[in-house]
Design an enzyme around this catalytic site. Structure first.
Site, PDB file in Angstrom:
ATOM      1  N   CYS A 123      -7.688 -12.489   7.421  1.00  0.00           N
ATOM      2  CA  CYS A 123      -7.158 -11.343   8.179  1.00  0.00           C
ATOM      3  C   CYS A 123      -7.015 -11.706   9.659  1.00  0.00           C
ATOM      4  CB  CYS A 123      -8.074 -10.128   8.009  1.00  0.00           C
ATOM      5  SG  CYS A 123      -9.822 -10.475   8.301  1.00  0.00           S
ATOM      6  N   ASP A 149      -8.994 -19.447 -20.449  1.00  0.00           N
ATOM      7  CA  ASP A 149      -9.202 -20.532 -19.480  1.00  0.00           C
ATOM      8  C   ASP A 149      -9.876 -21.685 -20.197  1.00  0.00           C
ATOM      9  OD1 ASP A 149      -9.374 -20.677 -16.131  1.00  0.00           O
ATOM     10  OD2 ASP A 149     -10.565 -22.135 -17.254  1.00  0.00           O
ATOM     11  N   TYR A 203     -11.901   0.727  26.837  1.00  0.00           N
ATOM     12  CA  TYR A 203     -12.117  -0.530  26.111  1.00  0.00           C
ATOM     13  C   TYR A 203     -12.558  -1.628  27.075  1.00  0.00           C
ATOM     14  CZ  TYR A 203     -10.746  -4.274  22.755  1.00  0.00           C
ATOM     15  OH  TYR A 203     -10.711  -5.354  21.907  1.00  0.00           O
ATOM     16  N   ASP A 263      -1.282 -20.788  -7.522  1.00  0.00           N
ATOM     17  CA  ASP A 263      -1.130 -22.186  -7.120  1.00  0.00           C
ATOM     18  C   ASP A 263      -0.182 -22.968  -8.017  1.00  0.00           C
ATOM     19  OD1 ASP A 263      -2.809 -21.792  -5.023  1.00  0.00           O
ATOM     20  OD2 ASP A 263      -4.543 -22.802  -5.907  1.00  0.00           O
ATOM     21  N   TYR A 307     -11.188  -8.344  27.912  1.00  0.00           N
ATOM     22  CA  TYR A 307     -10.052  -7.635  28.481  1.00  0.00           C
ATOM     23  C   TYR A 307     -10.403  -7.055  29.855  1.00  0.00           C
ATOM     24  CZ  TYR A 307      -7.985  -8.289  23.857  1.00  0.00           C
ATOM     25  OH  TYR A 307      -7.479  -8.858  22.694  1.00  0.00           O
ATOM     26  N   HIS A 329     -14.160  -7.844  24.483  1.00  0.00           N
ATOM     27  CA  HIS A 329     -13.228  -8.907  24.104  1.00  0.00           C
ATOM     28  C   HIS A 329     -12.481  -9.535  25.275  1.00  0.00           C
ATOM     29  CE1 HIS A 329     -13.419  -6.521  20.155  1.00  0.00           C
ATOM     30  NE2 HIS A 329     -14.126  -7.613  20.018  1.00  0.00           N
ATOM     31  N   CYS A 348     -13.800 -14.524   4.926  1.00  0.00           N
ATOM     32  CA  CYS A 348     -13.000 -15.750   5.050  1.00  0.00           C
ATOM     33  C   CYS A 348     -12.129 -15.764   6.304  1.00  0.00           C
ATOM     34  CB  CYS A 348     -12.102 -15.906   3.835  1.00  0.00           C
ATOM     35  SG  CYS A 348     -10.916 -14.545   3.647  1.00  0.00           S
ATOM     36  N   ALA A 387     -14.624  -3.224  10.248  1.00  0.00           N
ATOM     37  CA  ALA A 387     -13.212  -3.583  10.289  1.00  0.00           C
ATOM     38  C   ALA A 387     -12.904  -4.302   8.976  1.00  0.00           C
ATOM     39  CB  ALA A 387     -12.908  -4.452  11.498  1.00  0.00           C
TER      40      ALA A 387
HETATM   41 FE1  SF4 Z   1     -12.717  -9.991   4.501  1.00  0.00          FE
HETATM   42 FE2  SF4 Z   1     -11.311 -12.227   4.146  1.00  0.00          FE
HETATM   43 FE3  SF4 Z   1     -10.228  -9.838   3.621  1.00  0.00          FE
HETATM   44 FE4  SF4 Z   1     -10.693 -10.543   6.138  1.00  0.00          FE
HETATM   45  S1  SF4 Z   1      -9.287 -11.531   4.709  1.00  0.00           S
HETATM   46  S2  SF4 Z   1     -11.149  -8.581   5.208  1.00  0.00           S
HETATM   47  S3  SF4 Z   1     -12.572 -11.684   5.945  1.00  0.00           S
HETATM   48  S4  SF4 Z   1     -11.924 -10.789   2.542  1.00  0.00           S
END
Ligand code: SF4
Length: 678
Positions: A350, A417, A170, A638, A175, A173, A347, A320
């Site tokens: 994760c 809705d 590896y 929410d 390392y 990143h 987004c 990933a």
């Molecule tokens: Fe994709 Fe968001 Fe899920 Fe991460 S948290 S895998 S960026 S949808």
């Protein structure tokens, strides 16, 4: 359904040294935050990926020695035989579905905190630790290098004994092996420093050592950052990155290449990158080697995947995040169900889980990392024992998820809705700069609901308490969302302020008039303040962003977006005032106070927008609970607790899973048997 023949190429087997992957879907190593403390949860997570059709499934980073300790973050270890037994569970779980198991052996060098082991950090040279620690890593002497090579070799042998098929060297990143490659980190004057040939020496030796140790039956993969995006001072894909690949071209069995120096470059959010964004930097690699190549780029479109293979960019579809958002992505393509792919929205929630040192979570896939702890499967959900009627009020992220999951359980669901369009908050948030992919949260759920005969959807249907009581459902789920507050109460400023005429983000989305000098006050610190500022500035408004924190949108550091965001806002020429609390509003100005000293100042302001926090829309709930009802009443998302979209989806999914089941009193946890605790 039959598979579209255009996608056949994705299901071809590919040889990797002594092993063969059953198809081209390759889940590259990614953090899950489960680490050595939670081997059963880790095994279950990777097993689900294999079940979902990923031909290669890799672990998260796995330390080869206690001098590489990433505490408090979740990381694996292969330090002793106990680790072999623990990780064998992961290899077995992957093999159970016919996939290859890969393990990412890791040494962080000056990037490792060693907070748990308290071992001295090591690096090519005596350089400051990279992990925001006021310490300096010790420069390795030749005895250290010899010992380090032994640790890699020993860990590789343990990995083979644990059953892994692909063992990583590896060098990405930031390392340790990458630190040797990088002239920014490597200031040595001996045979391991100076010329590129010298700086590559350790990586070459690691590949040779690992092949010698396990290469008879395990493939040896190299993960390399071919461009660290630092310009001429760093490794670049048209400079030393290319030369490194050329020098070692045929030595590993597989090249896993990316644009990382720092992790943020490799896992850029959709706000700052498009699908396939790494291609310009990694495309050269296949021209220099006959060995298979894999890279990533948040691939969710089968057509883009096929294009990657046919154009010779890579041999595998590395993933990933898309594999987190939909562990069954390959199976859905294989079965001609690509319309059912739950696409990653980019987004980076994760990544936030990783940066917070907790187990993985995902906006799109609420089941990720819950496979062992809660027994959740992304594609299966238990049937509800009776056919009962449920009314779900509100079709934002939580309402849609509740309706879908309850529908999948076989309940008769009505989703209503008041808005003419489904989506709730996402309808607005996905119009912000770079957030258009967020609409996938709605689109996937709306599409999947449309396949269920037992879920009826009624947009444009406002429900009063009286309407709900008269509807005749046996169960009512309120997913009525939240609203931005306008009183200035936020994370730092808890005082209710008198802010005449102040607008909220909801008002802006609803088309409120904006004029003159606009001040956006952000005491919430996630995306809204910064994204709204960007949108309005791009629309020609004069905007100043004010926050009591040390940086704007400071929580986006968790999603690896903060640096990119700051650059973007600076490039836009946006005025930013940090370390300033909002104290009040006067004619033509706002009153601010320094967060540290309290000294007061004024800032010109014709339009004030406050993004400080949200309050639940729970009026219906309180109205309905005021008198006995003939139905059971529940809240999700929410309107229960204003939070991220990920939390709203999770809240609704958990409710749907547990509805009618025995309450889960205590989460299933992994720890040594009590008899082993002295
Ligand atoms: Fe994709 Fe968001 Fe899920 Fe991460 S948290 S895998 S960026 S949808």
């Amino acid at each position: 359904m039959a598979r579209d023949s255009r996608y056949d190429i994705l299901f071809e087997p590919v040889r990797i040294g002594p092993v063969t992957a059953p198809n081209r879907f390759y889940q590259t190593p990614h953090a899950a935050g489960l680490g050595w403390q939670r081997p059963k949860a880790g095994a279950a997570l990777r097993g689900i990926k294999a079940e979902g059709g990923w031909g290669v499934v890799c672990t998260e980073y796995c330390s080869i020695h206690p001098t590489s300790d990433d505490s408090p973050y979740g990381f694996l270890t292969l330090w002793d035989d106990d680790d072999v037994a623990a990780l064998a569970q992961t290899a077995d779980a992957i093999h159970a579905h016919g996939s290859l198991a890969g393990i990412e052996l890791w040494h962080g060098g000056s990037h490792a905190s060693n907070r748990m082991t308290r071992m001295p950090g090591i690096a090519p040279s005596a350089i400051p630790a990279m992990y925001h620690l006021p310490t300096t890593a010790r420069g390795m002497d030749l005895a250290d290098i010899k010992a380090f090579r032994g640790w890699q070799r020993d860990a590789a042998i343990r990995a083979k004994r644990a059953g892994f098929d692909i063992v990583y060297v590896y060098a990405g990143h930031d390392y340790l092996p990458f630190q040797f490659l990088s002239p920014r980190h490597n200031q040595r004057a001996d045979a391991y420093g100076g010329s590129l040939a010298n700086r590559v020496r350790l990586l070459r030796e690691m590949i040779e050592d690992t092949k010698d140790a396990v290469g008879d039956s395990c493939a040896v993969a190299v993960r390399l950052a071919v461009d660290e995006l630092h310009g001429p001072q760093g490794i670049t894909s048209d400079g030393e990155g290319r030369e490194i690949v050329a020098m070692l071209a045929e030595l590993p069995d597989l090249w896993d290449v990316n644009v990382a120096g720092s992790l943020g470059n490799d896992s850029k959010s959709a706000r700052f990158s498009a699908e396939g964004y790494q291609e310009p930097q990694v495309a050269f690699v296949k021209q220099l080697t006959t060995k298979p190549v894999v890279s990533v780029g948040r691939f969710t479109s089968p057509d883009v995947m096929v294009s990657q293979i046919r154009r010779g960019i890579q041999d595998f579809i590395g993933a990933a995040r898309p594999s987190i958002a939909d562990p069954f992505l390959p199976t859905k393509i294989r079965e001609g169900r690509e319309d059912e792919i739950r696409e990653c929205i980019g987004c980076n929630i994760c990544r936030a889980a990783n940066n917070e040192g907790v187990h993985l979570r995902c906006t799109q896939n609420p089941t990720i990392a819950e496979e062992w702890r809660r027994g959740w499967h992304p594609e299966k959900i238990a049937s509800f024992p009776r056919r009962e009627k449920v009314l779900v009020v509100g079709a934002g992220p939580a309402g849609l998820e509740a309706a879908l999951s309850l529908g999948r359980r076989g309940l008769d669901v009505t989703l209503a809705d008041r808005n003419g369009k489904l989506g709730g908050r996402i309808l607005n948030e996905s119009t912000l700069p770079g957030l258009s992919t967020w609409i996938r949260v709605r689109d996937w759920r709306q599409h999947m609901i449309s396949k269920l005969n037992n879920v009826q959807v009624f947009p444009g249907s406002e429900m009063t308490a009286e309407d709900i009581a008269g509807f005749g459902a046996e169960h009512v789920v309120l997913a009525t969302g939240s609203a931005w507050r306008r009183d200035g109460v936020g994370v730092n400023g808890m005082d209710v302020l008198d802010l005449p005429g102040a607008l909220t983000p909801d008002d802006v989305f609803a088309g409120a008039a904006l004029s003159g000098a606009i001040v956006i006050y952000d005491d919430e610190h996630y995306f809204m303040g910064g994204a709204l500022a960007e949108k309005l500035a791009r629309g020609g408004h004069k905007v100043t962003l004010v926050t009591p924190n040390a940086s704007v949108s400071s929580w986006t550091a968790m999603t690896d977006e903060l640096g990119f965001l700051q650059t973007r806002l600076h490039d836009l020429g946006l005025a930013m005032h940090t370390g300033r609390l909002l104290r009040g509003r006067g004619k033509g100005h706002v009153k601010l106070a320094c967060s540290a000293s309290g000294s007061e100042s004024e800032l010109a302001c014709d339009t004030l927008i406050v993004a400080t926090g949200r309050l639940p829309h729970d009026g219906l709930y309180h109205e309905l609970t005021a008198t006995p009802q003939a139905f059971t009443l529940h809240r999700v998302g929410d309107c229960l607790q204003p939070s991220s979209i990920a939390d709203a989806v999770y809240s609704a999914h958990r409710f749907a899973r547990e509805f009618g089941e025995a309450p889960v009193a205590v989460l299933r946890r992994e720890r040594p048997p009590v008899k082993d605790i002295a």
